[in-house]
Design a protein around this motif. Structure first.
Motif, mmCIF file in Angstrom:
data_model
loop_
_atom_site.group_PDB
_atom_site.id
_atom_site.type_symbol
_atom_site.label_atom_id
_atom_site.label_comp_id
_atom_site.label_asym_id
_atom_site.label_seq_id
_atom_site.Cartn_x
_atom_site.Cartn_y
_atom_site.Cartn_z
ATOM 1 N N LEU A 234 0.830 -1.208 0.000
ATOM 2 C CA LEU A 234 0.000 0.000 0.000
ATOM 3 C C LEU A 234 0.868 1.263 0.000
ATOM 4 C CD1 LEU A 234 -2.833 1.211 0.188
ATOM 5 C CD2 LEU A 234 -2.695 0.993 2.667
ATOM 6 N N ASP A 235 1.955 1.235 0.795
ATOM 7 C CA ASP A 235 2.867 2.391 0.804
ATOM 8 C C ASP A 235 3.506 2.600 -0.560
ATOM 9 O OD1 ASP A 235 3.968 1.599 4.180
ATOM 10 O OD2 ASP A 235 2.262 2.777 3.457
ATOM 11 N N ASP A 236 3.908 1.473 -1.215
ATOM 12 C CA ASP A 236 4.501 1.597 -2.552
ATOM 13 C C ASP A 236 3.519 2.188 -3.547
ATOM 14 O OD1 ASP A 236 6.264 -1.580 -2.157
ATOM 15 O OD2 ASP A 236 6.821 0.467 -1.553
ATOM 16 N N LEU A 237 2.270 1.710 -3.469
ATOM 17 C CA LEU A 237 1.259 2.257 -4.383
ATOM 18 C C LEU A 237 1.028 3.738 -4.133
ATOM 19 C CD1 LEU A 237 -1.343 -0.670 -4.379
ATOM 20 C CD2 LEU A 237 0.181 0.007 -6.240
ATOM 21 N N GLN B 271 1.183 17.300 0.572
ATOM 22 C CA GLN B 271 0.966 16.022 1.243
ATOM 23 C C GLN B 271 0.364 16.219 2.631
ATOM 24 O OE1 GLN B 271 4.654 13.905 1.282
ATOM 25 N NE2 GLN B 271 4.690 13.551 -0.940
ATOM 26 N N VAL B 272 0.884 17.227 3.364
ATOM 27 C CA VAL B 272 0.330 17.512 4.693
ATOM 28 C C VAL B 272 -1.145 17.882 4.582
ATOM 29 C CG1 VAL B 272 0.439 19.086 6.657
ATOM 30 C CG2 VAL B 272 2.546 18.151 5.692
ATOM 31 N N SER B 273 -1.495 18.716 3.588
ATOM 32 C CA SER B 273 -2.899 19.106 3.410
ATOM 33 C C SER B 273 -3.777 17.909 3.065
ATOM 34 C CB SER B 273 -2.997 20.163 2.294
ATOM 35 O OG SER B 273 -2.253 21.316 2.629
ATOM 36 N N ARG C 33 3.258 5.882 -2.994
ATOM 37 C CA ARG C 33 4.394 6.640 -3.531
ATOM 38 C C ARG C 33 4.327 6.736 -5.047
ATOM 39 N NH1 ARG C 33 7.119 3.901 0.637
ATOM 40 N NH2 ARG C 33 7.726 2.216 -0.788
ATOM 41 N N VAL C 34 3.947 5.620 -5.710
ATOM 42 C CA VAL C 34 3.846 5.649 -7.174
ATOM 43 C C VAL C 34 2.795 6.646 -7.624
ATOM 44 C CG1 VAL C 34 3.199 4.267 -9.177
ATOM 45 C CG2 VAL C 34 4.728 3.314 -7.456
ATOM 46 N N LYS C 35 1.639 6.616 -6.941
ATOM 47 C CA LYS C 35 0.573 7.536 -7.345
ATOM 48 C C LYS C 35 0.916 8.984 -7.040
ATOM 49 C CE LYS C 35 -3.240 4.284 -7.202
ATOM 50 N NZ LYS C 35 -4.585 3.967 -6.674
ATOM 51 N N GLU C 36 1.674 9.212 -5.945
ATOM 52 C CA GLU C 36 2.096 10.582 -5.643
ATOM 53 C C GLU C 36 3.075 11.105 -6.704
ATOM 54 O OE1 GLU C 36 1.737 10.373 -0.767
ATOM 55 O OE2 GLU C 36 3.698 10.333 -1.762
ATOM 56 N N ASP C 37 3.940 10.193 -7.246
ATOM 57 C CA ASP C 37 4.896 10.614 -8.269
ATOM 58 C C ASP C 37 4.229 10.886 -9.605
ATOM 59 O OD1 ASP C 37 7.401 8.323 -6.964
ATOM 60 O OD2 ASP C 37 6.927 10.394 -6.425
#
Length: 1049
Positions: free
Chosen positions: A439-442, A1007-1009, A444-448
């Protein structure tokens, strides 16, 4: 007994040997083939054909449970069957499952407890059917659940309920409280058995030979298991009640005795009816219970009790059955017991010819006529007894050792299963960690890849996905915790069984003490019998003295009778002398009268002819008058007797009506009947009014018995009303909580008893005038008070208040809608005077859509009024409009609630629109208000058309108005969204002038928001859920939902 041994070819030759010979038999198949055979037999036994289950298929299923030491294969096959859609299939499943619980492996009960919830749901589902196999399946499933719960609570009882007296005593652990509770549980168990008995018999047409038809045998076949269980339960209940009466006072056990008497009568009748059916005569020998139940108040009556024994004739096994038995014999033979030597099987020489021949074959000791003295024979007898006790002790030791070894094996199996579950739990935790990392990897990928396209919709979708995964993990963890708890419980059960095994070893030491106690008990019994004989002798002496006293009294009475007869004889002689004197004077008077008559005849000879005709006429008239009076008196007496017999017939018919109503309370079919507190209160009030009429009619009858017709009508009407009150009271008790249901049932039964007492007094002519109806009136007042407490709180309004409140709320709703439309028009004028450009255009569009919505709501309210008027006119009959509203109070309250919601929603939406036009409000508030108004109008439409005729013209106009409100609501939402998009400024995303550090900083802020918005969104959703839950709770209190739910539960 067979034992397993290896053949000459090695341990895998697959042959069996007996204790004396070794012969090859059928070679068993692998384990999966045996499980497949068991599954095939299960599917053959449980099918949709309305015929009885074949015994060979049921026997194969039972042997299969012993083979696998459980019921996993059975439940795996059953779970694939559509039991909830086919009643015959479910009925045959219950039959086979009952056989497995009785004769299957002991682990069948433990494996089946996991499916208890599914069986309960299936029982409730089939209980909605009032006839056919559906009702029978519901009763049978309740019986099976009760049987499983009983054996789980009392593990000492085997599935077939066969126990010795000592085992029955050990089940109670010598504690009177345990015996008391065990008796109650057996009563409940037997009650379920009797309910199934009665249900099957009531579903059959006993006027025909149903036991010879396939359909009849399909219903009657499970009763064989019921008969076997019932006979044991009856026997154990009798023994436990005698034991309880020896320890507790008789008054404490009055409830137990009453319940036993009721079940005894039912069981005796059912056994008698079953023994007369042709189907049972060739399959089972049903015992007959004694004529009268045991007298538990007399301790010696226990010796008169005879345990009922059910005999099942032995059936010749078919080749197919022997084949299947050979398949499973390998696992049924206990391999832990060593092979007995051949010398044990062969008959011993001592048993055939005696010990003297074995020790002295040529009889040298007795060849000279010498014999052993008595002391030597006693020594030999004691020596043999000691040897027998030693052998018995050795067998006990071997049995306890085998049992301990089996329990240790079971403990090892459970520990292995626990380790396996722990390993599965660790695997689940590892999978959860892997899922979290993935889930964390997904993320990060979606954030990039999607930094510029994030929105609130994407955030919500991710939150939902995370929540679903968390719920799945939580469910998996909960299952692991539950399985761990089950294993802990199994471990505790195994520990308890080991304790029981140790107790079995201690029993061997207590044999000698038991023998001594038996000797003492025999001495005490002899002393008691001697004391009883002395008491009987004293009682006979007292009876002899009383008989002598009675004889003296009779002698004195005879003497007084002789004296009175002498006095009567003296009086008779005096009367005879007076009679002689009167006869002499009478002769003298007759002679004088004859002379006077002759003289009178001579004087009146001239008038004799004239008077003769007049005298004859007068005599004829007098005779006619006398005959008429006698006829009138006879007719009057017949009329009085006919009136009294009519009244008696009416009273007897009234008693039968009340008794029939009371009998319905114990009918299992009556359990599904329900009623409301409103109707019960109306029946109680009608009964009280009829009692006043009965009192006045009785007074009129006592004053003049010609008014018997009014009294007959009053008695009959009262009986019908009281019977209806009893039935409706019992039906209402099925809809209320347990405490209130018990109180209401007791009040209803007391009312029936008082009604029967009053009618009994009215049957007697002497007590008719003094018949007291105060007790019946008090009972009806109690039921009426209970019904008033159970009525929903909204029904406390008076007739005028409820009728006026409907009109007031509808008028207030119309006024609120008109006021809201006027305010919107005023706001539109103000906006045109102040605003310009895009803002004025947006405000005009929003206010115009709000105006259209108000017009649509106004048309909906007017259509609802017209439809309600048609409903009231068509349904009230001769009653007024207010009386119709009171009679349909629940519908009226829904109408009032919907009207309030519409008026309130219109007012709130106008306030929200005013704030939006002024620039102080939020567009979202206006959208939410629009949706709330749509929901309120939908509630008003549903409340208005629930009692309307589907062909009513006003109903069609109401539906069109409802569609108009829906379209207007959509217009308000669309115009609000459009205006919001025009008013709000959109910032263009220009990142060309930013450096790498600035972009990284902006990314972290974004990201914080996002995280803050996710947290806030989750909290707001939880808050919305709690608010809705509280809203439903408050609305339920206001509408009386809570009371209805309790009544329904």
């Amino acid at each position: 007994m067979l034992a397993r041994a290896f053949g000459p070819k090695g341990p895998h030759s697959g042959q069996y040997v007996s204790s004396t010979t070794c012969r090859p038999v059928f070679q068993p198949k692998p384990y999966r083939n045996k499980s497949l055979l068991s599954a095939v037999s299960i599917n053959k036994a449980i099918n949709t054909q309305e015929v009885a289950v074949k015994e060979k298929h049921a026997r194969t299923c039972i042997l299969g449970t012993h083979h696998e030491k459980g019921a996993h294969t059975f439940w795996a096959a059953v779970n694939r069957l559509p039991l909830s859609s086919n009643a015959v299939l479910c009925w045959k499943f219950c039959h086979v499952f009952h056989k497995l619980l009785r004769d299957g492996h002991p682990n069948v009960i433990k494996d089946s407890m996991r499916n208890k919830a599914d069986l309960s749901d299936m029982s409730r589902m089939w209980g909605h059917l009032s006839e056919g196999y559906g009702k029978l399946c519901s009763i049978y499933l309740k019986l099976l659940i009760t049987k499983m719960e009983f054996h789980v609570k009392n593990p000492r009882f085997p599935g077939n309920l066969q126990m010795s007296n000592r085992q029955l005593d050990e089940a109670g652990e010598n504690d009177v409280n345990n015996f008391f509770q065990l008796t109650v549980e057996m009563f409940d168990y037997l009650e379920c058995e009797l309910n199934l008995f009665l249900g099957v018999f009531s579903s059959l047409d006993m006027s025909r030979s149903v036991s010879v038809t396939a359909a009849g045998q399909c219903r009657l076949a499970p009763l064989i298991q019921v008969i076997l269980d019932s006979s044991h339960l009856y026997d154990y209940t009798v023994k436990l009640l005698f034991k309880l009466h020896s320890c507790l006072p008789a008054d404490t056990l009055q409830g137990h005795r009453d319940r036993f008497q009721e079940q005894f009568k039912k069981l005796k009748s059912l056994f008698y009816r079953s023994s007369n059916l042709q189907y049972f005569k060739r399959l089972i020998q049903i015992p007959q219970l004694p004529e009268n139940p045991p007298n538990f108040l007399r301790a010696s009556a226990l010796s008169e009790h005879i345990s009922p024994v059910v005999v099942i004739p032995a059936e010749s096994s078919s080749p197919e059955t022997e084949h299947m038995v050979d398949l499973v014999t390998e696992d049924l033979v206990d391999t832990d017991i060593p092979i007995q030597p051949a010398a044990v099987v062969e008959p011993r020489f001592d048993d055939l010819f005696g010990t003297s021949a074995a020790t002295d074959p040529f009889n040298f000791n007795n060849q000279n006529g010498m014999r052993k003295d008595d002391k030597d024979r006693l020594i030999e007898q004691l020596t043999r007894e000691i040897q027998a006790l030693r052998e018995e002790l050795e067998s006990f030791r071997l049995e306890s050792g085998r049992l301990c070894q089996a329990l240790r094996g079971r403990v090892n199996e459970l520990e292995a299963e626990l380790a396996e579950q722990s390993h599965l739990r660790m695997q689940a935790l590892g999978e959860s960690e892997f899922l979290r990392a993935e889930l964390d990897d997904l993320r990060r990928v979606k954030e990039d890849t999607e930094k510029e396209q994030r929105s609130l919709t994407e955030i919500e979708r991710k939150a939902v996905a995370n929540e679903q995964r968390y719920v799945k993990l939580k469910e998996k963890y909960t299952e692991l915790v539950q399985s761990h708890a089950d294993l802990l419980r199994k471990n505790a059960e195994v520990t308890r069984q080991m304790t029981v095994a140790r107790a079995a070893q201690d029993e061997v030491d207590s044999v000698r003490r038991e023998m001594q106690e038996k000797v003492k008990a025999a001495q005490e019994a002899a002393e008691r019998r001697e004391q009883e004989q002395v008491e009987q002798l004293q009682e006979l002496q007292r009876e002899l003295i009383s008989s002598r006293a009675e004889l003296d009294t009779l002698k004195s009475t005879m003497a007084s009778s002789q004296q009175s007869s002498e006095e009567l004889s003296s009086q008779l002689s005096t009367v005879e002398s007076e009679k002689v004197e009167l006869a002499g004077s009478l002769l003298k008077k007759e002679e004088e009268l004859a002379g006077l008559g002759e003289e009178l005849e001579r004087v009146q000879s001239s008038l004799a002819s004239e008077r003769k005709s007049g005298v004859k006429t007068a005599e004829a008239l007098q005779n006619q008058l006398n005959e008429k009076e006698s006829r009138e008196q006879a007719l009057e007496s017949q009329l009085v007797a006919a009136r009294w017999s009519t009244l008696q017939g009416a009273v007897e018919e009234a008693e039968r009506i009340v008794q029939d109503s009371l009998a319905q309370l114990d009918d299992p079919a009556h359990i599904s009947c329900t009623s409301s507190a409103d109707y019960l209160a109306s029946r109680c009030q009608a009964s009280l009014d009829c009692m006043d009429r009965l009192h006045s009619a009785r007074d009129g009858y006592m004053a003049d018995n010609t008014g018997v017709s009014e009294l007959v009508r009053a008695v009959t009407h009262l009986a019908h009303l009281v019977g209806d009150t009893i039935v409706q009271g019992s039906a209402t008790s099925h809809m209320v909580p347990v405490e209130q249901a018990d109180a209401l049932s007791d009040s209803v039964k007391a009312c029936g008893a008082e009604a029967l007492a009053l009618l009994g007094q009215m049957k007697e002519q002497e007590s008719l005038a003094t018949a007291d109806s105060a007790a019946l009136r008090a009972a009806l007042d109690g039921i009426l008070a209970t019904a008033e407490k159970l009525r929903p709180r909204g029904l406390e309004l008076q007739q005028g208040e409820l009728g006026d409140l409907v009109e007031q709320e509808m008028a207030a709703t119309s006024a609120a809608v008109e006021s809201a439309a006027a305010r919107i028009e005023d706001m539109l004028n103000k906006s045109r005077a102040v605003d310009t450009g895009v803002k004025m255009e947006v405000n005009e569009r929003i206010l115009a859509s709000c105006t259209d919505l108000m017009q649509a709501i106004k048309a909906l309210v007017l259509s609802s009024k017209d439809l309600q008027r048609d409903i009231v006119d068509s349904g009230r009959g001769a009653a007024s409009m207010k009386e119709f509203y009171v009679k349909n109070s629940r519908w009226t309250e829904g109408l009032i609630s919907a009207s309030k919601a519409v008026g309130w929603g219109a007012t709130v939406m106008v306030d929200a629109a005013d704030l939006v036009v002024q620039g102080k409000g939020k567009y979202e508030e206006l959208m939410v208000c629009s949706h709330e108004i749509a929901a309120s109008t939908a509630q008003l439409v549903a409340a208005s058309k629930v009692k309307a005729d589907k062909d009513n013209a006003n109903l069609g106009r109401l539906k069109l108005a409802s569609k108009g409100v829906t379209q207007a609501t959509a217009g308000v939402v669309a115009s609000t969204k459009s205006g919001k998009s025009q008013i709000e400024e959109k910032d263009t995303m220009d990142f060309s002038s930013m450096t790498l550090t600035q972009i990284k900083r902006q990314e972290m802020d974004s990201q914080v928001s996002v995280l803050e918005l996710e947290t806030k969104l989750q909290k707001e959703r939880e808050r919305l859920g709690e608010l809705r839950k509280k809203h439903y709770e408050l609305a339920g209190v206001a509408e009386g939902w809570g009371e209805e739910d309790e009544g329904t539960g």
